[in-house]
Design a protein around this motif. Sequence first.
Motif, PDB file in Angstrom:
ATOM      1  N   ALA A  24       0.956  -1.019   0.092  1.00  9.51           N
ATOM      2  CA  ALA A  24       0.070   0.043  -0.114  1.00  9.51           C
ATOM      3  C   ALA A  24       0.968   1.294  -0.049  1.00  9.51           C
ATOM      4  CB  ALA A  24      -0.917   0.061   1.310  1.00  9.51           C
ATOM      5  N   GLY A  25       1.933   1.242   0.664  1.00 12.45           N
ATOM      6  CA  GLY A  25       2.899   2.431   0.848  1.00 12.45           C
ATOM      7  C   GLY A  25       3.595   2.693  -0.483  1.00 12.45           C
ATOM      8  N   LEU A  27       2.315   1.850  -3.422  1.00 12.10           N
ATOM      9  CA  LEU A  27       1.470   2.181  -4.462  1.00 12.10           C
ATOM     10  C   LEU A  27       1.002   3.792  -4.094  1.00 12.10           C
ATOM     11  CD1 LEU A  27      -1.338  -0.759  -4.602  1.00 12.10           C
ATOM     12  CD2 LEU A  27       0.388  -0.122  -6.185  1.00 12.10           C
ATOM     13  N   MET A  28       1.033   4.050  -2.999  1.00 12.33           N
ATOM     14  CA  MET A  28       0.726   5.492  -2.352  1.00 12.33           C
ATOM     15  C   MET A  28       1.897   6.492  -2.934  1.00 12.33           C
ATOM     16  SD  MET A  28      -1.038   5.347   1.123  1.00 12.33           S
ATOM     17  CE  MET A  28      -0.928   7.162   1.125  1.00 12.33           C
ATOM     18  N   ALA A  31       1.905   6.650  -6.771  1.00  8.37           N
ATOM     19  CA  ALA A  31       0.611   7.593  -7.182  1.00  8.37           C
ATOM     20  C   ALA A  31       1.336   9.036  -6.921  1.00  8.37           C
ATOM     21  CB  ALA A  31      -0.446   7.242  -6.362  1.00  8.37           C
ATOM     22  N   GLY A  32       2.031   9.331  -5.998  1.00  6.90           N
ATOM     23  CA  GLY A  32       2.473  10.845  -5.801  1.00  6.90           C
ATOM     24  C   GLY A  32       3.687  11.239  -6.881  1.00  6.90           C
ATOM     25  N   THR A  65      10.240   6.771   4.122  1.00 14.90           N
ATOM     26  CA  THR A  65       8.684   6.248   4.378  1.00 14.90           C
ATOM     27  C   THR A  65       8.467   4.677   4.475  1.00 14.90           C
ATOM     28  OG1 THR A  65       8.084   8.563   3.216  1.00 14.90           O
ATOM     29  CG2 THR A  65       6.317   6.692   3.381  1.00 14.90           C
TER      30      THR A  65
END
Length: 361
Positions: A24-25, A27-28, A31-32, A65
């Motif tokens: 999930a991280g 993918l985020m 996306a950013g 992150t």
Amino acid sequence: MDREAGPSVRLKLTLSYTGFLMLAGALMLAAGWVFLTRVSHVGLVFRPEYQLSVARDFAPMAAVTMSFLLVFGLAGGWFLAGRILAPLNRITEATRTAAGGSLSHRVRLPGRQDEFRELADAFDTMLARLEAHVAEQRRFAANASHELRTPLAISKSLLDVARADPDRDPGELVDRLHTVNTRAIDLTEALLLLSRAEQRSFARERVDLSLLAEEATETLLPLAEGRGVTLETGGDLTPTAGSPSLLLQLTMNLVHNAIVHNLPERGTVHVTTVARPRTVALTVENTGDQVSPELASTLTEPFQRGTERVHTDHAGVGLGLAIVSTITQAHDGTLTLTPRPGGGLSVTVELPAVPRAAGRP
């Protein structure tokens, strides 16, 4: 079963949580990055030649992150998996305790209903039934040993007396040994029948309880006449499915008990069959001594005859109603014993009904 050591469920859940969190991280962050480099923004001119510089600035932040998500996922996943699996560990410990022979232990898992609580409650119920069954089997084994030892001890005493007194009439000794041996054989056959019924090792056939009731009363009519007991039968056709021999034994036991445990004279036995929408019922009522509800509730236990019945000449082996109860349970039925207000018992066996065959009334 011997198994090779493998990763624990807690570790598997932890790695699963961490993997999903890392995915999930990623993918985020992706996306950013796409939003930053591929989408035009008002007041911001982003030239392609600057992408390398932006990537160098973005990469450390992304690495920090993802590292944070990895550590957080492992620590948080390990903690959450431990909390979730705590009830399972408690159930496992209870299982090991039960496997060690302690059946009195219970899980008693607190909290609101969920899958683990449902499993714990089912396990506690199983343990309670198993404990009661084991206690019943131990009591039954002790009673059976006592009952079998009695005729053997009597036979030994009779033989010792005959050996000590060679001039004693052998005819009397033979008669007494025959009586004792017959009782031992009857008890052994009753135990075998009880075991067969408990194991449900029989084929199911179509059976009419009304025909079995007629056969039982005809067979036991001489006994009833000899004791001054009147037999009355009647009722509906009552088709059910089961073992004809076991159900006949059930009926014979009920009618025999009703005849033997009756008034000294002018006693009566009523045998009736009733067909209901989904069940059929066989009821045997007899006159006799007053029976308390407390005594009636114990008469289906093995070797339970009631204190007033133990010293009679027709005490039997003490397994008549126990066999009836076991056969009834093996046929998915219910057995009800009800003391009659004027004395005696009313015993009802209710079994599942089967549709009547075509062409039959």
